[in-house]
Design a protein around this motif. Structure first.
Motif, PDB file in Angstrom:
ATOM      1  N   GLY A 106       0.822  -1.201   0.000  1.00  0.00           N
ATOM      2  CA  GLY A 106       0.000   0.000   0.000  1.00  0.00           C
ATOM      3  C   GLY A 106       0.857   1.251   0.000  1.00  0.00           C
ATOM      4  O   GLY A 106       0.883   2.007   0.974  1.00  0.00           O
ATOM      5  N   ILE A 107       1.585   1.473  -1.084  1.00  0.00           N
ATOM      6  CA  ILE A 107       2.466   2.630  -1.209  1.00  0.00           C
ATOM      7  C   ILE A 107       2.149   3.368  -2.503  1.00  0.00           C
ATOM      8  O   ILE A 107       1.442   2.848  -3.368  1.00  0.00           O
ATOM      9  N   LEU A 108       2.651   4.572  -2.635  1.00  0.00           N
ATOM     10  CA  LEU A 108       2.307   5.426  -3.774  1.00  0.00           C
ATOM     11  C   LEU A 108       3.113   5.037  -5.007  1.00  0.00           C
ATOM     12  O   LEU A 108       4.271   5.409  -5.158  1.00  0.00           O
ATOM     13  N   GLU A 109       2.498   4.299  -5.908  1.00  0.00           N
ATOM     14  CA  GLU A 109       3.213   3.787  -7.072  1.00  0.00           C
ATOM     15  C   GLU A 109       3.813   4.904  -7.921  1.00  0.00           C
ATOM     16  O   GLU A 109       4.930   4.783  -8.435  1.00  0.00           O
ATOM     17  N   ALA A 110       3.090   6.011  -8.058  1.00  0.00           N
ATOM     18  CA  ALA A 110       3.565   7.098  -8.915  1.00  0.00           C
ATOM     19  C   ALA A 110       4.813   7.782  -8.373  1.00  0.00           C
ATOM     20  O   ALA A 110       5.492   8.513  -9.111  1.00  0.00           O
ATOM     21  N   GLU A 111       5.138   7.566  -7.104  1.00  0.00           N
ATOM     22  CA  GLU A 111       6.301   8.210  -6.495  1.00  0.00           C
ATOM     23  C   GLU A 111       7.525   7.295  -6.409  1.00  0.00           C
ATOM     24  O   GLU A 111       8.615   7.749  -6.051  1.00  0.00           O
ATOM     25  N   LEU A 112       7.373   6.017  -6.732  1.00  0.00           N
ATOM     26  CA  LEU A 112       8.441   5.044  -6.519  1.00  0.00           C
ATOM     27  C   LEU A 112       9.642   5.324  -7.412  1.00  0.00           C
ATOM     28  O   LEU A 112       9.556   5.287  -8.635  1.00  0.00           O
ATOM     29  N   GLY A 113      10.775   5.600  -6.802  1.00  0.00           N
ATOM     30  CA  GLY A 113      12.004   5.831  -7.549  1.00  0.00           C
ATOM     31  C   GLY A 113      12.106   7.174  -8.231  1.00  0.00           C
ATOM     32  O   GLY A 113      13.100   7.459  -8.901  1.00  0.00           O
ATOM     33  N   LYS A 114      11.110   8.026  -8.058  1.00  0.00           N
ATOM     34  CA  LYS A 114      11.063   9.291  -8.796  1.00  0.00           C
ATOM     35  C   LYS A 114      12.230  10.207  -8.445  1.00  0.00           C
ATOM     36  O   LYS A 114      12.876  10.775  -9.330  1.00  0.00           O
ATOM     37  N   ARG A 115      12.523  10.338  -7.174  1.00  0.00           N
ATOM     38  CA  ARG A 115      13.600  11.245  -6.741  1.00  0.00           C
ATOM     39  C   ARG A 115      14.969  10.638  -7.010  1.00  0.00           C
ATOM     40  O   ARG A 115      15.900  11.346  -7.407  1.00  0.00           O
ATOM     41  N   ALA A 116      15.078   9.332  -6.826  1.00  0.00           N
ATOM     42  CA  ALA A 116      16.336   8.661  -7.158  1.00  0.00           C
ATOM     43  C   ALA A 116      16.636   8.782  -8.646  1.00  0.00           C
ATOM     44  O   ALA A 116      17.788   9.000  -9.043  1.00  0.00           O
ATOM     45  N   ALA A 117      15.611   8.656  -9.486  1.00  0.00           N
ATOM     46  CA  ALA A 117      15.795   8.785 -10.927  1.00  0.00           C
ATOM     47  C   ALA A 117      16.271  10.184 -11.298  1.00  0.00           C
ATOM     48  O   ALA A 117      17.121  10.354 -12.191  1.00  0.00           O
ATOM     49  N   THR A 118      15.733  11.187 -10.624  1.00  0.00           N
ATOM     50  CA  THR A 118      16.148  12.569 -10.909  1.00  0.00           C
ATOM     51  C   THR A 118      17.626  12.765 -10.615  1.00  0.00           C
ATOM     52  O   THR A 118      18.361  13.385 -11.405  1.00  0.00           O
ATOM     53  N   LEU A 119      18.096  12.229  -9.488  1.00  0.00           N
ATOM     54  CA  LEU A 119      19.510  12.357  -9.164  1.00  0.00           C
ATOM     55  C   LEU A 119      20.371  11.541 -10.128  1.00  0.00           C
ATOM     56  O   LEU A 119      21.441  12.004 -10.556  1.00  0.00           O
ATOM     57  N   ILE A 120      19.928  10.352 -10.494  1.00  0.00           N
ATOM     58  CA  ILE A 120      20.667   9.544 -11.467  1.00  0.00           C
ATOM     59  C   ILE A 120      20.812  10.294 -12.785  1.00  0.00           C
ATOM     60  O   ILE A 120      21.888  10.306 -13.401  1.00  0.00           O
ATOM     61  N   TRP A 121      19.744  10.942 -13.245  1.00  0.00           N
ATOM     62  CA  TRP A 121      19.823  11.671 -14.521  1.00  0.00           C
ATOM     63  C   TRP A 121      20.825  12.814 -14.421  1.00  0.00           C
ATOM     64  O   TRP A 121      21.581  13.071 -15.357  1.00  0.00           O
ATOM     65  N   ARG A 122      20.861  13.487 -13.300  1.00  0.00           N
ATOM     66  CA  ARG A 122      21.841  14.560 -13.101  1.00  0.00           C
ATOM     67  C   ARG A 122      23.262  14.004 -13.101  1.00  0.00           C
ATOM     68  O   ARG A 122      24.190  14.642 -13.617  1.00  0.00           O
TER      69      ARG A 122
END
Length: 258
Positions: free
Chosen positions: A234-250
């Motif tokens: 029961g977690i927010l699927e749309a948020e999973l990995g979103k912030r980690a992905a942003t840092l990876i792209w940078r």
């Protein structure tokens, strides 16, 4: 020819956050894997969604290493916290990836954690602790100094998300028992756990390829026990990995300048 950067990510819900919408990418089928190809300048990037779990992550990693000879292996995604003071949205730069599930059950039933060593002599199992590439960790830390992760959209975290550096634990197990989380953190210094990073790190180490994992916190059992239903956690699927992905792209944008 520039060697690519290879990325292994467990879930499509995580991978979808990696590439900004205005940048073109293509999917290529290779054996059982679907590779997502994208470039930043002259730097080719190849990402594969492995599926959840240590075996799947190791298999995807070996595929990328065998087929593309990458210069660096990366991983990102969501994790559960191993410490009380982290909140959903916080980001962890992985100093090392640790396979925490290998244990020895002694003759009277005690569970004994091990960092490696099953087997005899030259057949002994490898260590289960895999440091990230020091240059990659320093690069991630430098980039994170001027970056603020997006706020978590629900609940009332007492502060904006932050970035920490520490160890990431991995295993085919989801730990919710607080005493076990405390024990894992005390033994290994883990800030969070997933089910892939240490497997990817081990395969990368076998090939002497630098590795880095970036994780974001999706749940913290110290604050709210994750509720499982027929659809999964029961977690927010749309948020999973979103912030980690942003840092990876940078990080990728920075590597493309070298």
């Amino acid at each position: 020819m520039v060697q690519p950067i290879a990325i292994v990510v467990a879930m499509q819900s995580e991978l979808t956050h990696l590439i900004p919408e205005h940048i073109a990418s293509s999917d290529v089928r290779s054996d059982i894997w679907t590779e997502t190809h994208v470039s930043i300048g002259n730097l080719p990037i190849i990402a594969v969604r492995s599926g959840i779990g240590m075996v799947a992550a190791a298999a995807a990693s070996q595929h990328l290493l065998s087929q593309h000879d990458p210069q660096v292996m990366l991983n990102f995604g969501c994790t559960g916290s191993h410490v009380r003071e982290q909140y959903p949205g916080d980001v962890v730069i992985g100093a090392a990836s640790i396979a925490h599930a290998p244990v020895r059950i002694d003759a009277v039933g005690n569970e004994i954690f091990t960092s490696g060593g099953f087997g005899v002599g030259e057949d002994a199992e490898a260590d289960h602790i895999f440091p990230s590439g020091s240059g990659l960790v320093l690069l991630a830390q430098s980039i994170a100094e001027t970056w603020q992760p997006d706020p978590w959209p629900v609940g009332s975290p007492p502060r904006l998300p932050g970035v920490r550096t520490g160890n990431v634990g991995s295993g085919d197990v989801w730990n919710q028992h607080l005493a076990r989380l405390d024990a894992l953190h005390a033994r290994y210094g883990t800030l969070c756990e997933d089910m892939e990073a240490a497997a990817i790190a081990q395969v990368a180490a076998m090939h002497d390829v630098p590795f880095l994992t970036i994780k974001d916190i999706s749940n913290n059992e110290y604050h709210d026990v994750t509720d499982f239903d027929e659809h999964g956690a029961g977690i927010l699927e749309a948020e999973l990995g979103k912030r980690a992905a942003t840092l990876i792209w940078r990080i990728l944008e920075s590597l493309a300048k070298f």
